[in-house]
Design a protein around this motif. Structure first.
Motif, PDB file in Angstrom:
ATOM      1  N   ALA A  47       0.922  -1.384  -0.069  1.00  0.00           N
ATOM      2  CA  ALA A  47      -0.062   0.102  -0.128  1.00  0.00           C
ATOM      3  C   ALA A  47       0.960   1.366  -0.125  1.00  0.00           C
ATOM      4  N   LYS A  48       2.144   1.190   0.360  1.00  0.00           N
ATOM      5  CA  LYS A  48       2.945   2.239   0.630  1.00  0.00           C
ATOM      6  C   LYS A  48       3.418   2.811  -0.573  1.00  0.00           C
ATOM      7  N   ASP A  49       3.158   2.371  -2.061  1.00  0.00           N
ATOM      8  CA  ASP A  49       3.317   3.004  -3.095  1.00  0.00           C
ATOM      9  C   ASP A  49       2.575   3.912  -3.286  1.00  0.00           C
ATOM     10  N   GLN A 151       6.717  10.193   7.187  1.00  0.00           N
ATOM     11  CA  GLN A 151       5.137   9.816   7.086  1.00  0.00           C
ATOM     12  C   GLN A 151       4.214   9.699   8.383  1.00  0.00           C
ATOM     13  N   TYR A 152       5.008   9.681   9.567  1.00  0.00           N
ATOM     14  CA  TYR A 152       4.081   9.643  10.656  1.00  0.00           C
ATOM     15  C   TYR A 152       3.389  10.835  11.121  1.00  0.00           C
ATOM     16  N   PHE A 153       4.004  12.025  10.454  1.00  0.00           N
ATOM     17  CA  PHE A 153       3.720  13.297  10.878  1.00  0.00           C
ATOM     18  C   PHE A 153       3.258  13.969   9.525  1.00  0.00           C
ATOM     19  N   ALA A 182      -8.830  -2.202   9.182  1.00  0.00           N
ATOM     20  CA  ALA A 182      -7.352  -1.963   8.880  1.00  0.00           C
ATOM     21  C   ALA A 182      -6.369  -1.955   9.841  1.00  0.00           C
ATOM     22  N   CYS A 183      -5.137  -2.255   9.371  1.00  0.00           N
ATOM     23  CA  CYS A 183      -4.060  -2.047  10.583  1.00  0.00           C
ATOM     24  C   CYS A 183      -3.766  -0.497  10.730  1.00  0.00           C
ATOM     25  N   SER A 184      -3.241  -0.267  12.115  1.00  0.00           N
ATOM     26  CA  SER A 184      -2.866   1.351  12.192  1.00  0.00           C
ATOM     27  C   SER A 184      -1.534   1.296  12.637  1.00  0.00           C
ATOM     28  N   GLY A 185      -0.639   1.894  11.572  1.00  0.00           N
ATOM     29  CA  GLY A 185       1.068   2.145  12.049  1.00  0.00           C
ATOM     30  C   GLY A 185       1.182   3.429  11.934  1.00  0.00           C
ATOM     31  N   THR A 186       1.307   4.025  10.876  1.00  0.00           N
ATOM     32  CA  THR A 186       1.357   5.680  10.858  1.00  0.00           C
ATOM     33  C   THR A 186      -0.207   6.220  10.851  1.00  0.00           C
ATOM     34  N   GLY A 187      -1.118   5.305  10.419  1.00  0.00           N
ATOM     35  CA  GLY A 187      -2.485   5.548  10.398  1.00  0.00           C
ATOM     36  C   GLY A 187      -3.026   5.927   9.303  1.00  0.00           C
ATOM     37  N   GLY A 188      -2.246   6.172   8.253  1.00  0.00           N
ATOM     38  CA  GLY A 188      -2.446   6.988   7.175  1.00  0.00           C
ATOM     39  C   GLY A 188      -3.548   6.201   6.164  1.00  0.00           C
ATOM     40  N   THR A 189      -3.213   4.883   6.334  1.00  0.00           N
ATOM     41  CA  THR A 189      -4.352   3.791   5.429  1.00  0.00           C
ATOM     42  C   THR A 189      -5.615   3.905   6.149  1.00  0.00           C
ATOM     43  N   ILE A 190      -5.756   3.665   7.381  1.00  0.00           N
ATOM     44  CA  ILE A 190      -7.077   3.598   8.046  1.00  0.00           C
ATOM     45  C   ILE A 190      -7.664   4.893   8.063  1.00  0.00           C
ATOM     46  N   ILE A 235       5.697  -8.026  15.115  1.00  0.00           N
ATOM     47  CA  ILE A 235       4.972  -7.603  14.061  1.00  0.00           C
ATOM     48  C   ILE A 235       5.635  -6.169  13.391  1.00  0.00           C
ATOM     49  N   GLU A 236       6.061  -6.310  11.970  1.00  0.00           N
ATOM     50  CA  GLU A 236       6.507  -4.905  11.382  1.00  0.00           C
ATOM     51  C   GLU A 236       5.348  -4.074  10.833  1.00  0.00           C
ATOM     52  N   GLY A 237       5.626  -2.865  11.291  1.00  0.00           N
ATOM     53  CA  GLY A 237       4.402  -2.110  10.432  1.00  0.00           C
ATOM     54  C   GLY A 237       3.117  -1.741  11.031  1.00  0.00           C
ATOM     55  N   LEU A 238       2.706  -2.379  12.098  1.00  0.00           N
ATOM     56  CA  LEU A 238       1.665  -2.475  12.949  1.00  0.00           C
ATOM     57  C   LEU A 238       1.827  -1.907  14.424  1.00  0.00           C
ATOM     58  N   TYR A 280       2.959 -10.234   7.074  1.00  0.00           N
ATOM     59  CA  TYR A 280       2.507 -10.460   8.282  1.00  0.00           C
ATOM     60  C   TYR A 280       1.240  -9.453   9.046  1.00  0.00           C
ATOM     61  N   THR A 281       1.530  -8.502   8.532  1.00  0.00           N
ATOM     62  CA  THR A 281       0.065  -7.552   8.932  1.00  0.00           C
ATOM     63  C   THR A 281      -1.328  -7.751   8.264  1.00  0.00           C
ATOM     64  N   SER A 282      -1.247  -8.650   7.143  1.00  0.00           N
ATOM     65  CA  SER A 282      -2.426  -9.034   6.697  1.00  0.00           C
ATOM     66  C   SER A 282      -2.930 -10.082   7.418  1.00  0.00           C
ATOM     67  N   PHE A 308      -5.360  -5.968   3.239  1.00  0.00           N
ATOM     68  CA  PHE A 308      -4.014  -6.572   3.060  1.00  0.00           C
ATOM     69  C   PHE A 308      -3.019  -5.792   2.852  1.00  0.00           C
ATOM     70  N   PRO A 309      -2.269  -5.397   3.669  1.00  0.00           N
ATOM     71  CA  PRO A 309      -1.206  -4.174   3.003  1.00  0.00           C
ATOM     72  C   PRO A 309       0.201  -4.881   2.284  1.00  0.00           C
ATOM     73  N   ASP A 310       0.592  -6.029   2.505  1.00  0.00           N
ATOM     74  CA  ASP A 310       1.778  -6.226   1.688  1.00  0.00           C
ATOM     75  C   ASP A 310       1.837  -7.634   1.280  1.00  0.00           C
ATOM     76  N   HIS A 311       2.904  -8.118   0.628  1.00  0.00           N
ATOM     77  CA  HIS A 311       3.188  -9.518   0.130  1.00  0.00           C
ATOM     78  C   HIS A 311       4.028 -10.445   0.956  1.00  0.00           C
ATOM     79  N   ARG A 314       8.096 -10.981   1.438  1.00  0.00           N
ATOM     80  CA  ARG A 314       8.998 -10.011   2.450  1.00  0.00           C
ATOM     81  C   ARG A 314       9.309 -10.711   3.887  1.00  0.00           C
ATOM     82  N   TYR A 315       8.700 -11.838   3.828  1.00  0.00           N
ATOM     83  CA  TYR A 315       8.743 -12.360   5.193  1.00  0.00           C
ATOM     84  C   TYR A 315       9.129 -14.129   5.214  1.00  0.00           C
ATOM     85  N   MET A 316      10.037 -14.364   4.231  1.00  0.00           N
ATOM     86  CA  MET A 316      10.333 -15.897   3.719  1.00  0.00           C
ATOM     87  C   MET A 316      11.125 -16.192   5.038  1.00  0.00           C
TER      88      MET A 316
END
Ligand code: PMP
Length: 344
Positions: A47-49, A151-153, A182-190, A235-238, A280-282, A308-311, A314-316
């Motif tokens: 989603a960060k794209d 991005q957080y601010f 939706a996950c809340s990290g920076t909060g931008g998505t939600i 968990i990364e990003g959440l 992971y966050t999905s 579902f934020p990412d693929h 990245r978590y192999m």
């Protein structure tokens, strides 16, 4: 056959317009209809794209970015990858300060995408000079002609989703969406998605996902920043150890926390039941959906969209590695029993 070449101007044309996909086997025991907004379909696989492209292009419009400018950011990985991708296409330099909690795959990917990467310790406070925030700030001051995305601010983080993710979901559900998870990290998505959706229909319920070890849920409920809530998690990003202004807490109806172990197992289950190889966050978002369901949030008429934020690629070396799962203590008998409480 048409007489013109059918090609995109650049890879950035493919950002957004991700598919909404019905969840079938994994949602069988749940009440309602469930759909995943699969952000791995973005060209940078998350989603960060959306925010990378939007924030950089807004800076260009305002004349802040010039040829050869440097883009600087703190990131758990995904934003960095998207910024690096966007910078390379547009000819900017990209410097990233990342947390040591980020997976080695992610750090290698950032470097492969042309970014200069500084790895900073994860478990120091935000104002520690070694933290990735402070390192990024210093690099920004030291680098002429640089832009700090922050991005957080950055209100543009919310705006990017207000202008893309929100309208896409409204269109894709023909206005029939009743709940967003939706996950809340920076909060931008939600926040951005919710702001658009609530403008269309204020009854849509916005359900956030937080991590144990993060301050967000308690802050939403009490307005209090509680240092005691903070402890390391996987968990990364959440979740977060500070209060980001890119989160519009007024848009969010409820927060719920998920564990590292449950989220990891759930991501694996999504792959095995839906054929969607997610991050992971999905898993965290789906786990939260299960918990919201158990708490009676949904009815048979509910149309629930889960982001579902990412693929998963990245978590192999993390959630998709049995060895890593074992080392984290996530493969215990206790957890298997817990996992069986939710039927699939
Ligand atoms: N999932 C992943 C994998 C992420 O990298 C992020 C971003 N920190 C999120 C979820 C949360 O998104 P947001 O920052 O928009 O709240």
């Amino acid at each position: 056959m048409k007489n013109t070449i059918n090609a995109h101007d650049s890879i950035l044309d493919l950002v957004g317009q991700t598919p909404l996909i019905k969840l079938n086997r994994i949602a069988e025991s749940l009440t309602g209809n469930f759909y995943a907004k699969v952000e791995a379909f973005n060209p940078g696989h998350s989603a960060k794209d959306r925010i990378a492209k939007y924030i950089i292009e807004e800076a260009e419009k305002k004349g802040i970015l010039k040829p050869e400018s440097t883009i600087i950011e703190t990131t758990s990985g995904n934003t960095g990858f998207s910024l690096a991708m966007t910078s390379m296409v547009k000819g900017y330099k990209c410097i990233l300060a990342v947390s040591s909690k980020s997976s080695p795959d992610k750090i290698d990917m950032l470097r492969s995408m042309g970014a200069e990467v500084y790895v900073c310790p994860a478990h120091v406070s935000a104002d520690d000079p070694r933290s990735y925030y402070e390192v990024a700030k210093r690099l920004h001051l030291e680098t002429p002609n640089s832009v700090y995305i922050n991005q957080y601010f950055n209100e543009l983080n919310i705006e990017a989703h207000y202008k893309s993710t929100g309208p896409e979901i409204w269109e894709q559900t023909a206005g029939k969406i009743t709940h967003l998870v939706a996950c809340s990290g920076t909060g931008g998505t939600i926040s951005g998605t919710a702001r658009y959706l609530k403008e269309q229909n204020s009854n849509i319920k916005i359900l956030a996902v937080d991590a144990y070890g993060s301050v967000l849920k308690k802050y939403h409920e009490t307005g209090e920043f509680d240092q005691e809530e903070i402890y390391p998690y996987r968990i990364e990003g959440l979740g977060k150890n500070l209060i980001p202004t890119a989160t519009d807490f007024n848009m969010i109806d409820r927060y719920l926390k998920v564990t590292d172990a449950d989220s990891a197992h759930m991501a694996r289950k999504i792959a095995h039941s839906e054929g969607m190889f997610v991050g992971y966050t999905s898993g965290a978002a789906m786990q939260a959906t299960m918990q919201y369901n158990l708490e009676g949030e949904f009815t048979e008429e509910s149309n629930v969209v889960v982001i579902f934020p990412d693929h998963g690629s990245r978590y192999m070396s993390k959630i998709y590695s049995d060895e890593w799962m074992e080392n984290q203590g996530f493969l215990t008998e206790q957890h298997q029993v817990e996992a069986k409480k939710i039927e699939y």
